[in-house]
Design a protein around this motif. Structure first.
Motif, mmCIF file in Angstrom:
data_model
loop_
_atom_site.group_PDB
_atom_site.id
_atom_site.type_symbol
_atom_site.label_atom_id
_atom_site.label_comp_id
_atom_site.label_asym_id
_atom_site.label_seq_id
_atom_site.Cartn_x
_atom_site.Cartn_y
_atom_site.Cartn_z
ATOM 1 N N PRO A 1 2.431 16.947 48.948
ATOM 2 C CA PRO A 1 1.264 16.128 48.593
ATOM 3 C C PRO A 1 1.289 14.782 49.289
ATOM 4 N N ALA A 2 0.121 14.178 49.393
ATOM 5 C CA ALA A 2 0.014 12.850 49.993
ATOM 6 C C ALA A 2 0.751 11.823 49.142
ATOM 7 N N THR A 3 1.184 10.743 49.795
ATOM 8 C CA THR A 3 1.925 9.695 49.072
ATOM 9 C C THR A 3 1.312 8.310 49.288
ATOM 10 N N ASP A 4 0.171 8.233 49.977
ATOM 11 C CA ASP A 4 -0.436 6.943 50.229
ATOM 12 C C ASP A 4 -1.236 6.467 49.019
ATOM 13 N N LYS A 5 -1.961 5.374 49.159
ATOM 14 C CA LYS A 5 -2.682 4.792 48.034
ATOM 15 C C LYS A 5 -3.822 5.681 47.539
ATOM 16 N N GLU A 6 -4.248 6.634 48.376
ATOM 17 C CA GLU A 6 -5.311 7.560 47.994
ATOM 18 C C GLU A 6 -4.746 8.910 47.560
ATOM 19 N N ALA A 7 -3.456 8.957 47.278
ATOM 20 C CA ALA A 7 -2.786 10.233 47.004
ATOM 21 C C ALA A 7 -3.401 10.976 45.816
ATOM 22 N N THR A 8 -3.713 10.272 44.751
ATOM 23 C CA THR A 8 -4.266 10.929 43.565
ATOM 24 C C THR A 8 -5.603 11.591 43.877
ATOM 25 N N LYS A 9 -6.468 10.881 44.596
ATOM 26 C CA LYS A 9 -7.773 11.443 44.952
ATOM 27 C C LYS A 9 -7.616 12.618 45.914
ATOM 28 N N LYS A 10 -6.692 12.501 46.850
ATOM 29 C CA LYS A 10 -6.494 13.579 47.816
ATOM 30 C C LYS A 10 -5.975 14.840 47.124
ATOM 31 N N SER A 11 -5.089 14.669 46.156
ATOM 32 C CA SER A 11 -4.591 15.828 45.397
ATOM 33 C C SER A 11 -5.722 16.484 44.625
ATOM 34 N N ALA A 12 -6.587 15.661 44.037
ATOM 35 C CA ALA A 12 -7.736 16.193 43.298
ATOM 36 C C ALA A 12 -8.691 16.918 44.243
ATOM 37 N N PHE A 13 -8.891 16.379 45.438
ATOM 38 C CA PHE A 13 -9.768 17.022 46.413
ATOM 39 C C PHE A 13 -9.195 18.383 46.850
ATOM 40 N N ALA A 14 -7.872 18.463 46.985
ATOM 41 C CA ALA A 14 -7.246 19.740 47.355
ATOM 42 C C ALA A 14 -7.537 20.803 46.301
ATOM 43 N N VAL A 15 -7.487 20.407 45.037
ATOM 44 C CA VAL A 15 -7.833 21.338 43.954
ATOM 45 C C VAL A 15 -9.306 21.733 44.047
ATOM 46 N N THR A 16 -10.159 20.795 44.421
ATOM 47 C CA THR A 16 -11.582 21.095 44.605
ATOM 48 C C THR A 16 -11.776 22.144 45.695
ATOM 49 N N VAL A 17 -11.042 21.995 46.806
ATOM 50 C CA VAL A 17 -11.103 22.988 47.880
ATOM 51 C C VAL A 17 -10.738 24.362 47.335
ATOM 52 N N ALA A 18 -9.636 24.435 46.602
ATOM 53 C CA ALA A 18 -9.191 25.708 46.044
ATOM 54 C C ALA A 18 -10.229 26.292 45.088
ATOM 55 N N ALA A 19 -10.817 25.457 44.268
ATOM 56 C CA ALA A 19 -11.815 25.934 43.307
ATOM 57 C C ALA A 19 -13.003 26.561 44.022
ATOM 58 N N GLN A 20 -13.475 25.933 45.092
ATOM 59 C CA GLN A 20 -14.615 26.474 45.833
ATOM 60 C C GLN A 20 -14.248 27.742 46.592
ATOM 61 N N PHE A 21 -13.060 27.797 47.147
ATOM 62 C CA PHE A 21 -12.619 28.988 47.873
ATOM 63 C C PHE A 21 -12.494 30.200 46.949
ATOM 64 N N SER A 22 -12.209 29.942 45.674
ATOM 65 C CA SER A 22 -11.996 31.044 44.726
ATOM 66 C C SER A 22 -13.265 31.418 43.968
ATOM 67 N N MET A 23 -14.378 30.820 44.329
ATOM 68 C CA MET A 23 -15.596 31.001 43.552
ATOM 69 C C MET A 23 -16.086 32.450 43.550
ATOM 70 N N ASN A 24 -16.084 33.088 44.722
ATOM 71 C CA ASN A 24 -16.659 34.429 44.814
ATOM 72 C C ASN A 24 -15.706 35.486 45.359
ATOM 73 N N ARG A 25 -14.565 35.071 45.884
ATOM 74 C CA ARG A 25 -13.610 36.001 46.473
ATOM 75 C C ARG A 25 -12.185 35.601 46.101
ATOM 76 N N PRO A 26 -11.231 36.558 46.204
ATOM 77 C CA PRO A 26 -9.846 36.244 45.857
ATOM 78 C C PRO A 26 -9.259 35.111 46.703
ATOM 79 N N LEU A 27 -8.461 34.289 46.050
ATOM 80 C CA LEU A 27 -7.750 33.202 46.727
ATOM 81 C C LEU A 27 -6.289 33.233 46.335
ATOM 82 N N ILE A 28 -5.441 33.073 47.337
ATOM 83 C CA ILE A 28 -3.997 32.934 47.096
ATOM 84 C C ILE A 28 -3.594 31.560 47.613
ATOM 85 N N VAL A 29 -3.036 30.736 46.750
ATOM 86 C CA VAL A 29 -2.552 29.411 47.136
ATOM 87 C C VAL A 29 -1.045 29.485 47.330
#
Length: 309
Positions: free
Chosen positions: A211-239
């Protein structure tokens, strides 16, 4: 009468006595102290040698385990994903690991339809509005804007667009549309795309690094989860991630009561064992339609899924 010469002689005698005392004391203590220090140094050296041997042995065992997993992979994976189409997407810092995962998917005879790299800029909150505008502009006739989330979240909208571009759907994009969307995001610095990327994937394997460690790390981690959520919307996703600690994508998925029920995860993908487990997990998800959490970290049920028949 005490004169100046008397004081000089007295002071000289005092300093002479101190000097003699120091010499005698040093001579008396030098032997035992030196011997004690020498013995301690020898003990520390022996202990250090033992620790070094233990580290070398552990490293050799790890390398042998990695070699064992590499040699075992064709036995476990061969043919398991034949005729299956999979897209591999890597988050920042995970490109080399994604290469290794792709090799394991190839061992399982999967067809990797696209290799896409999410750049740092994609997860940078300072570019969210620009990313939103670009995602709207990049939508093609077969991927209408109405198919995208109706909000002002650039990462969510762009992730949905990428998913619709790479994955099979009720209306699959044309090759020209796939090229146009990926090229637009790539030229703007949000994605890196290998040549011959195509749509039509049945699933996405999303590979995450540390994970990111800069001052925006919390937001970047949340955005990564957002990416995963959208990728898994209609088809299988493996993280497949590197660890399951705080801030990692794997932890973000496993701690979400909704996502953990539809996304399979592997938390040790930086190792060969984890790369084999990722291919096995992809097989389990596509062939058996099962979802599981695997690896060594918090929230994992076992190191690998049961071998698919």
């Amino acid at each position: 009468m005490i004169n100046f010469r008397y004081h000089v002689v007295s002071l000289t005698a005092v300093f002479l006595a101190l000097a003699i005392g120091l010499v005698v004391g040093t001579a008396a203590l030098n032997g035992p102290v030196s011997e004690n220090l020498r013995a301690n140094l020898e003990a520390l050296k022996k202990d250090n040698d033992v620790r070094r041997d233990q580290v070398n042995q552990a490293r050799d065992e790890l390398n042998r385990n990695q070699d064992f997993a590499t040699e075992l992979a064709p036995v476990v994976l061969a043919g398991k994903l034949a005729t299956r189409k999979i897209a591999v997407v890597s988050l920042p810092g995970a490109e080399d690991t994604a290469d290794a995962v792709t090799k394991m998917l190839n061992v399982a005879n999967a067809t990797v339809t696209a290799r896409v790299r999410v750049e740092e800029k994609f997860l940078d909150p300072n570019y969210s509005n620009e990313l939103l505008d670009l995602a709207d502009q990049s939508s093609q006739v077969s991927i209408p804007v109405t198919s995208l989330p109706r909000n002002s979240d650039g990462v969510e909208t762009a992730s949905a667009l990428i998913a619709l571009t790479l994955l099979q759907g009720t209306t699959s994009p044309t090759p020209d549309d796939v090229t146009a969307v990926l090229t637009g995001l790539s030229q703007a610095g949000y994605l890196g795309v290998e040549d011959n990327a195509a749509g039509g994937a049945e699933a996405i394997v999303l590979v995450a690094g540390e994970p990111a460690t800069d001052k925006e790390a919390t937001k970047k981690s949340a955005f990564a989860v957002t990416v995963a959520a959208q990728f898994s919307m209609n088809r299988p996703l493996i993280v497949a991630g590197d660890g399951a600690g705080e801030g990692t994508l794997v932890a973000g998925v496993r701690s979400d009561p909704s996502l953990v029920k539809k996304i399979s995860t592997v938390d040790n993908v930086s190792t060969v064992q984890g790369q084999v487990a990722t291919a096995m997990t992809t097989t389990e998800r596509l062939v058996q339609n099962k979802i599981g959490q695997y690896g060594l970290g918090t929230g994992s049920s076992s190191m690998v899924p049961s071998a698919a028949p």
